[in-house]
Scaffold this motif. Structure first.
Motif, short mmCIF file in Angstrom:
data_model
loop_
_atom_site.label_atom_id
_atom_site.label_comp_id
_atom_site.label_asym_id
_atom_site.label_seq_id
_atom_site.Cartn_x
_atom_site.Cartn_y
_atom_site.Cartn_z
N PRO A 248 0.60 -0.98 -0.14
CA PRO A 248 -0.07 -0.12 0.01
C PRO A 248 0.96 1.29 -0.05
N ASN A 249 2.12 1.35 0.45
CA ASN A 249 2.58 2.61 1.02
C ASN A 249 4.02 2.51 0.09
N TYR A 250 4.63 3.79 -0.16
CA TYR A 250 6.19 3.66 -0.43
C TYR A 250 6.59 4.88 0.16
N LEU A 251 7.84 5.04 0.29
CA LEU A 251 8.75 6.01 0.61
C LEU A 251 9.67 6.37 -0.38
N VAL A 252 9.69 7.31 -1.23
CA VAL A 252 10.60 7.71 -2.28
C VAL A 252 11.89 8.46 -1.58
N CYS A 253 13.00 7.88 -2.02
CA CYS A 253 14.16 8.44 -1.34
C CYS A 253 14.78 8.93 -2.80
N ASP A 254 14.95 10.54 -2.74
CA ASP A 254 15.00 11.40 -3.71
C ASP A 254 16.53 11.74 -3.91
N GLY A 255 17.49 10.82 -3.52
CA GLY A 255 18.97 11.13 -3.39
C GLY A 255 19.58 11.15 -4.76
N THR A 256 20.69 11.98 -4.97
CA THR A 256 21.12 12.28 -6.05
C THR A 256 22.81 12.24 -6.10
N VAL A 257 23.19 11.64 -7.08
CA VAL A 257 24.93 11.11 -7.17
C VAL A 257 25.19 11.76 -8.45
N PRO A 258 26.71 11.96 -8.17
CA PRO A 258 27.31 12.16 -9.50
C PRO A 258 27.07 10.78 -10.45
N ARG A 259 26.92 11.32 -11.87
CA ARG A 259 26.70 10.15 -12.54
C ARG A 259 27.48 8.97 -12.71
N THR A 260 28.51 9.34 -12.59
CA THR A 260 29.73 8.41 -12.69
C THR A 260 29.34 7.27 -11.47
N LYS A 261 28.98 7.66 -10.52
CA LYS A 261 28.53 6.76 -9.14
C LYS A 261 27.40 5.82 -9.39
N LEU A 262 26.69 6.06 -10.38
CA LEU A 262 25.39 5.16 -10.18
C LEU A 262 25.51 3.79 -10.17
N PRO A 263 26.27 3.22 -10.86
CA PRO A 263 26.27 1.75 -10.53
C PRO A 263 26.64 1.40 -9.43
N GLU A 264 27.47 1.84 -8.70
CA GLU A 264 27.93 1.32 -7.30
C GLU A 264 26.86 1.74 -6.22
N VAL A 265 26.45 2.79 -6.48
CA VAL A 265 25.35 3.28 -5.43
C VAL A 265 24.12 2.54 -5.64
N LEU A 266 23.60 2.12 -6.85
CA LEU A 266 22.58 1.23 -6.88
C LEU A 266 23.04 -0.33 -6.27
N VAL A 267 23.96 -0.78 -6.40
CA VAL A 267 24.54 -1.89 -5.51
C VAL A 267 24.14 -1.63 -4.12
N GLN A 268 24.67 -0.75 -3.51
CA GLN A 268 24.66 -0.32 -2.13
C GLN A 268 23.21 -0.04 -1.80
N VAL A 269 22.44 0.40 -2.50
CA VAL A 269 20.93 0.61 -2.31
C VAL A 269 20.32 -0.89 -1.95
N LEU B 210 18.46 9.43 -8.23
CA LEU B 210 17.67 7.99 -7.90
C LEU B 210 16.56 8.43 -7.30
N HIS B 211 15.62 7.38 -7.42
CA HIS B 211 14.57 7.22 -6.64
C HIS B 211 14.13 5.72 -6.04
N PRO B 212 14.95 5.29 -4.89
CA PRO B 212 14.62 4.14 -4.50
C PRO B 212 13.30 4.06 -3.85
N LEU B 213 12.40 3.41 -4.07
CA LEU B 213 11.01 3.36 -3.34
C LEU B 213 10.87 2.07 -2.47
N ILE B 214 10.88 2.68 -1.07
CA ILE B 214 10.96 1.70 -0.28
C ILE B 214 9.21 1.07 -0.18
N LEU B 215 8.94 -0.11 -0.20
CA LEU B 215 7.53 -0.45 -0.23
C LEU B 215 7.23 -1.06 1.21
N PHE B 216 5.99 -0.61 1.42
CA PHE B 216 5.69 -1.13 3.03
C PHE B 216 4.02 -0.80 3.15
N ASP B 217 3.64 -1.39 4.42
CA ASP B 217 2.31 -0.92 4.66
C ASP B 217 2.49 0.01 6.10
#
Lengths: 461, 454, 384
Positions: free
Chosen positions: A333-354, A376-383
């Motif tokens: 039912p719910n999500y929390l959007v994390c609106d973090g932003t990184v230098p574009r060169t860091k995308l692959p590694e940060v995705l792994v960390q997420v 990035l917009h990692p959406l944490i899903l929960f209720d």
């Protein structure tokens, strides 16, 4: 001040029919699209700048917080009346005041929906570039306050690059005009400062926007991956190759599933990620550029790259992207959007960390984001009805912010700090940085009337 | 011993003996509107800048930040002028991340040097700003004055390209805002506040920009027209089209003469269209825009490429340097106006200049509504002071009528004394003064020189 | 319904609403009021708050829940597809249980209980619309046995403004040689108003009566010109008969060659999808296929068409409960119609016609509002 007297006084300004103060109404203006809730003291529907000014003067005199609100789509709790006070709702001030094609400007009221302007502009072959996913309801007042982004901001910049002036009611009720239709007005760039100030420095009652002729041609491509990291790597590679497409959007497996159930965008269900790429401009050389991009996709292990053949196909792909957040509520039912932003060169590694954070807390995290911006917009899903889960969600959210900050990034790319991320401000700012911002707040709003308790955390002296 | 002399040892302690100038003769080089500072300091690090500023604040010394001094003439004549803080030793590129398309560099480095280095990185990059003083302008000066050039039509200005600034505030705090992400809404956008703040709020020390790869191809179309209206109309037509020129400049005959571009007839109005980008699209635009111009009675269609292309745009950017080299006394204006009214305003300015008996070179970024005017009066502007004051008033009226403001960017001190170089006051100056007061309560940073008396 | 039941049935549903607010762009009630109570989001939030005991059944909640047109455009455009209207109707049931509902509802209930129609007239008056018809067969379209039943519906039967629909539809059926009957005084309200009023348990008697009639007559097919009757039958009735909307039936007759068009029509029209026919019963193509078969007729689509059609303002008993609000929505509808440039709007619902033409007439707006049956009959040529 007692509510009754407040309502009586304010009714004199906006008329009785434009004041709400029942228990039910207080409930209805205490939420936005974030997880926060609070109760205002009353809700007003001003009909003119003059009324807004009078209301703010009243609030200033009586030391009552005032919070401007549009469609309430805010994702960081920016419109939550955490200290009570008056909600100014702009549904009555929602007109297009002027479309000035010759000067490539439009003047609008803050309650206007973004898409409503775009639809009108289309008749002239013109566009307003920012395209927040919520554009069909996001108001210009909200765009102004939050400095909204959107997929096409990769190439065209965010809201601040497209708002050139505003009529603003300052926290003491005075009305000023900042910027204007002409560029480079002398003095400080107050427009630039006010955009993204989340309603804490003043309330916009008119906005002057930059509009431009529509691109001659557009090409939309979809690259399909068996690994999210490869999709991230492709984005870094495209940027590093010196190509700045109009958009670079990634959706991961979970998002794809939800989207397909909801709008059938045509994303393959067995893919780990898809990358939505759009280029626009003059038609010449576009095929060659597209081929170059597709080659980079293939080099980074895209299993398939295809392009939209018709406008309908393109619309369908975008419907999938724009509906992604909402579609995910089909899973939980719910999500929390994390609106973090990184230098574009860091995308692959940060995705792994997420994804490691996801494992650590046992929470489902979906990824759908403006990859080209490193947003990035990692959406944490929960209720949210599960308190223990909710607690973990907040911890995980904060941890993801920290990851982004540590990767040289920031804690908000386009959703704002609001109520949600004040504490995390220290991940990226020193007490001196915050103190400087506080001076700005103090210059505009020494009594802390406008949307108090947002953005700036307390700094220990 | 004067008061300032007592404070010098401490300043020397901060920046080092050799990084401070006290010799009155040498100080002359740093004079502004004929006024000389008491001392010039050359801090070598941001920490040193912070210490100098904190000390000056404590001692109530005024500071004028300066790079190569190309913009020092802009603004009201300075009052108290204690310390000039030179940024020239802050001249490093601190983080050149071409893969991320961002660059962080210190404020004292020149844009020319930055462009040279970026051009040699990988496949070749550039910082998409092309302001005046191609070789001399430092990043700090460009950003502090929000300086821009013809390419702003497609690339935007500092406010569109800067994503992070580290500045020293009047209390000595090193304040960072933004970062190296291209999107960032964390906290107030202090970058916007600092861009174009003319050193009145903080000393810009390190700036992070968005970069772009060098365009595949470049070309220029030079299209002379007999009548101003035709030139302006053509500029508007291209602006409203789906073509994507990087600049649409309109020059009047006097400006054309000074620049002397490679066209047959010099005395007319010139529309100069700059094109940068994908090879195929450049070629199509060269031919189609040229074709359109022919139909709209352009006198000729000259296409510039490579060397002649770059030197034409350099001459546009460095127009005022050219006038100075000729030894001309001139008054220059930057007027911001509605883009649809560029032609009318240019016409009015020419008429006003003619009536005042002076020459007037006009260069207009017509797609952005930015008009630079250079008034030179033959045997010196001094003898014509009254009529020039009148001209300034009339220029101002015309700009205001077109929703803009004329800023007098350079003029002899005795003219500057009689006018507000920033033009008619705006309604938002009061809040600007409040900002200044809050951030710089003692008024030590470049006081009294900026709009609204800031 | 009790609040506990509401929780069992709808807690998970309304919890899916994330307050994203995208529904604000579509909800016709929000579009005209600009108030959060009107939004589907607001309604979900209130139902959830009620369930969680965070708010009581306030008078404002009553007002809110009884101001929903039931158009379901919100669900259509909601990414998690929250069934807001279902929750709203359940909320109304709870309110009814608490005897907290608009008084006007009682009048309808009384009418339905005494006369089995919403008009509170003797049910025999259901055939008064026939009086204007000339040269009709002796059986006056009421036969003991027939293969097809035309279920006229209360609005078309009792409100003169809508009489044209049965008048034309029976002529079409007659000309096409369809073996059909109407139920006349034996037709009872389908029960739709009771569902909307939060009293769906009271409709059973009506349902049973009507089902029985179908059996008696031995009809294979029941045809409706009213989308709400049609939708209600499809959702709540149990019958072996095939249920078709008039547009589907006409389309079939065209296909069988029983309807042919003699009269061309050289004009542009637009088509309004009634919520209960289009979005809620998924009948989009039949009316369009009919219009496309009429020679010379040029169909211009509305901005909101098919699944995205915007309610006329007449849905969900809204016209009865809040006529001003209903009219304000109708005004928007008319503006949308006018933007197409067509001077005529065709639809296939008597309620849409009433709402739209009622507003147009009152405000002296020049606009032709016609049911598709009228357009069809006209194109078929000579009347009966």
């Amino acid at each position: 001040m007692e509510r009754e007297r407040m309502v009586e006084e304010l009714s004199k300004i906006v008329g009785k029919e434009n004041v709400l103060s029942s228990e039910t109404d207080l409930f209805l203006y205490g939420y936005d699209a974030s997880l926060f809730k609070a109760k205002p003291d009353c809700i007003l529907f001003p009909g003119s700048t003059e009324e807004v000014s009078q209301i703010v003067k009243f609030c200033h005199r009586e030391h009552i917080p005032v919070i401007a609100r549009g469609s309430g789509t805010n994702l960081s709790g920016g419109t939550i009346p955490t200290r009570g006070g008056i909600i100014l709702h702009f549904s009555r001030m929602n007109k297009i005041l002027e479309i000035d094609i010759e000067n490539q400007r439009a003047v609008v009221e803050p309650g206007l929906f973004t898409l409503a302007l775009k639809n009108q502009l289309a008749r002239y072959g013109f566009v307003y570039q920012p395209d927040p996913a919520s554009e069909k309801v996001s108001t210009f007042g909200g765009n102004f306050a939050e400095n909204s982004g959107g997929p096409h901001c990769l190439k065209y910049g965010v809201t601040t690059n497209h708002i050139l002036g505003a009529e603003v009611v300052l926290p003491d009720g005075e009305v000023i005009q900042v910027g204007g239709k002409a560029l480079d007005n002398p003095g400080y760039d107050l427009t630039g400062l006010l955009v993204g100030s989340e309603g804490t420095l003043g309330i916009a009652t008119q906005l002057t926007l930059r509009i431009m002729p529509k691109s001659e041609a557009v090409k939309t491509m979809l690259a399909i991956y068996n690994s999210l990291e490869d999709a991230g790597r492709t984005v870094s590679a495209i940027i590093a190759d010196g190509i700045v497409p109009a958009t670079l959007e990634i959706l991961d497996k979970l998002t794809i599933k939800a989207v397909e159930e909801s709008v059938h965008a045509g994303f393959p269900l067995d893919a780990e990620a898809v990358l939505l790429i759009e280029i626009d401009g003059l038609k010449d050389g576009m095929e060659r550029l597209a081929e170059r991009i597709m080659e980079i996709c293939r080099k980074n292990n895209a299993r398939e790259v295809k392009s939209a053949k018709t406008e309908a196909e393109r619309t369908q792909l975008w419907a999938g992207r724009k509906g992604a957040f909402g579609a995910l509520s089909r899973l939980r039912p719910n999500y929390l959007v994390c609106d973090g932003t990184v230098p574009r060169t860091k995308l692959p590694e940060v995705l792994v960390q997420v994804m490691e954070v996801s494992k650590k807390y046992g929470l489902t995290i979906a990824n759908v984001f403006h990859a080209g911006d490193g947003n990035l917009h990692p959406l944490i899903l929960f209720d949210e009805r599960d308190e223990e889960e909710l607690r973990k969600v907040h911890l995980a959210g904060s941890e993801i912010m920290k990851l982004c900050a540590d990767a040289g990034g920031t804690i908000s790319g386009e959703h704002g700090i609001g109520t949600e991320k004040m504490k995390e401000m220290f991940f990226i700012f020193s007490p001196q940085d915050i103190a400087a911002m506080r001076k700005v707040k103090k210059a505009f709003d020494p009594e802390d009337i406008c949307n108090p308790g947002k953005i700036l955390p307390e700094v220990q002296a | 011993m004067s008061r300032i002399e007592k404070l010098i040892p401490k300043l020397k302690e901060i920046v080092g003996e050799t990084n401070l100038i006290q010799d009155p003769e040498k100080l002359k080089a740093c004079s502004v509107d004929g006024k000389r500072p008491k001392v010039v300091v050359f801090p070598g690090t941001i920490a040193e800048v912070s210490k100098v500023v904190a000390y000056a604040n404590e001692q109530s010394l005024t500071i004028l930040p300066m790079g190569n001094g190309t913009k020092m003439g802009i603004g009201t004549i300075p009052g108290k002028m204690d310390v000039v803080l030179s940024t020239l030793r802050l001249n490093r590129m601190t983080d050149c991340d071409c893969d991320n398309l961002t660059l962080s560099a210190e404020s004292g480095i020149t844009l020319g040097e930055v462009q040279k280095k970026l051009g040699q990185e990988g496949k070749g990059y550039f910082l998409p700003l092309d302001p005046p003083h191609t070789l001399k302008a430092t990043l700090g000066g460009i950003v502090a004055t929000n300086s821009s050039g013809p390419g702003r039509l497609i690339y935007g200005t500092a406010r569109d390209l800067i994503i992070g600034i580290k500045a020293v505030f009047p209390n000595g705090d090193i304040v960072a805002s933004g970062g190296k992400t291209v999107k960032n809404v964390s906290g107030y956008d202090m970058c916007k506040l600092l861009i174009g703040s003319y050193g009145t709020l903080g000393i810009l020390c390190e700036i992070t920009f968005k970069l772009l790869p060098l365009p595949e191809r470049e070309a220029t179309l030079l299209l002379p027209f007999v009548r101003l209206e035709e030139a302006a109309q053509f500029g508007r037509e291209i602006l409203q089209s789906q073509y994507l020129p990087s600049s649409i400049e309109i020059l009047n005959g006097m400006a054309v003469k000074k620049i002397n571009p490679p066209i047959a007839q010099q005395g007319n109005y010139l529309v100069a269209i700059g094109l940068e980008g994908v090879a195929e699209s450049i070629e199509r635009q060269v031919s189609e825009i040229g074709e359109r111009a022919k139909k709209k009675s352009a006198l000729e269609i000259a296409v510039l490429r490579s060397e002649s292309h770059s030197s034409f745009w350099k001459a546009i950017r460095d127009f005022s340097e050219g006038l100075a080299e000729e030894g001309l006394n001139f008054i220059s204006f930057k007027s911001n106006i509605l883009i649809s009214r560029c032609g009318e305003v240019m016409g009015s300015y020419e008429k006003i200049a003619k009536e005042s008996g002076v020459d007037c070179g006009l260069i207009c970024h017509s797609g952005n509504g930015i008009l630079y005017s250079y008034v030179f009066g033959g045997k010196g502007v001094r003898s014509k002071k009254e009529s020039l004051l009148n001209l300034i008033r009339e220029f101002s009226l015309v700009a205001v009528k077109n929703e803009g403001h004329p800023v007098v960017e350079s003029a002899p001190p005795d003219i500057k004394k009689r006018i507000d170089v920033w033009g008619e006051p705006r309604g938002d100056y009061e809040i600007m003064r409040r900002l200044k007061k809050e951030i710089d309560p003692k008024g030590i940073l470049n006081p009294g020189r900026f709009a609204g008396g800031i | 319904m009790k609040t506990e039941q509401l929780k069992t049935l709808f807690y998970d549903e309304v919890a899916k609403c994330n307050h994203c607010g995208f529904c604000l762009a579509h909800c016709p009630v929000y579009t005209v009021t600009g108030r959060e109570w009107a939004t589907p989001r607001g309604k979900n939030v209130l139902v959830k708050a009620i369930i969680e005991g965070k708010i009581d059944w306030t008078p404002e909640i009553e007002e809110t829940l009884f101001r929903c047109t039931g158009c379901k455009l919100c669900t259509q455009t909601c990414f998690p597809a929250v069934e807001t209207n279902q929750a709203v109707l359940a909320g109304r049931e709870c309110l009814v249980d608490r005897k907290q509902y608009p008084k006007v509802v009682d009048r309808v209930v009384e009418a339905l209980e005494t006369h089995f129609n919403i008009s509170n007239e003797p049910n025999a008056n259901r055939t008064l619309w026939m009086e204007k018809l000339e040269d009709i067969p002796d059986h006056r379209f009421q036969k003991e046995k027939a293969r097809v039943i035309y279920f006229v519906g209360c609005v078309a039967a009792f409100y003169p403004m809508a009489h044209k629909i049965p008048q034309t539809f029976v002529q079409i059926l007659h000309k096409a040689d369809v073996d059909f009957t109407i139920l006349g005084g034996e037709e009872w309200c389908c029960g739709f108003p009771l569902i909307q009023a939060g009293m769906k348990e009271k409709m059973q008697k009506l349902v049973e009566h009507n089902q029985e009639k179908v059996k008696e007559i031995g009809a294979e097919t029941v045809v409706f010109a009213c989308p709400s009757c049609f939708h209600t039958w499809k959702e709540k009735y149990q019958t072996n008969a095939e249920l078709l909307h008039s547009t589907q039936f006409i389309e079939r007759l065209i296909g069988e060659g029983k309807i042919t068009f003699q009269n061309g029509a050289d004009r542009a029209v637009t088509y309004h999808d009634p919520c209960d026919l289009g979005r809620n019963s998924k009948v989009f193509d039949a009316p369009r296929n009919i219009l496309k078969r009429i020679p010379g007729l040029n169909l211009v689509e509305l901005e909101g068409n098919r699944q995205l059609s915007v309610c006329c303002g007449g849905g969900g008993d809204l016209e009865m409960i809040d006529p001003a609000l209903s009219a304000a929505i109708a005004q928007r509808k008319i503006e949308e119609i006018q933007r197409t440039g067509a001077g005529e709007v065709v639809t296939s619902c008597q309620q849409c016609i009433r709402t739209i033409s009622g507003y147009a007439r009152k405000h002296k707006i020049k606009l032709k509002v016609r049911d598709i049956t009228e357009v069809v009959l006209e194109a078929m040529g000579s009347p009966l």
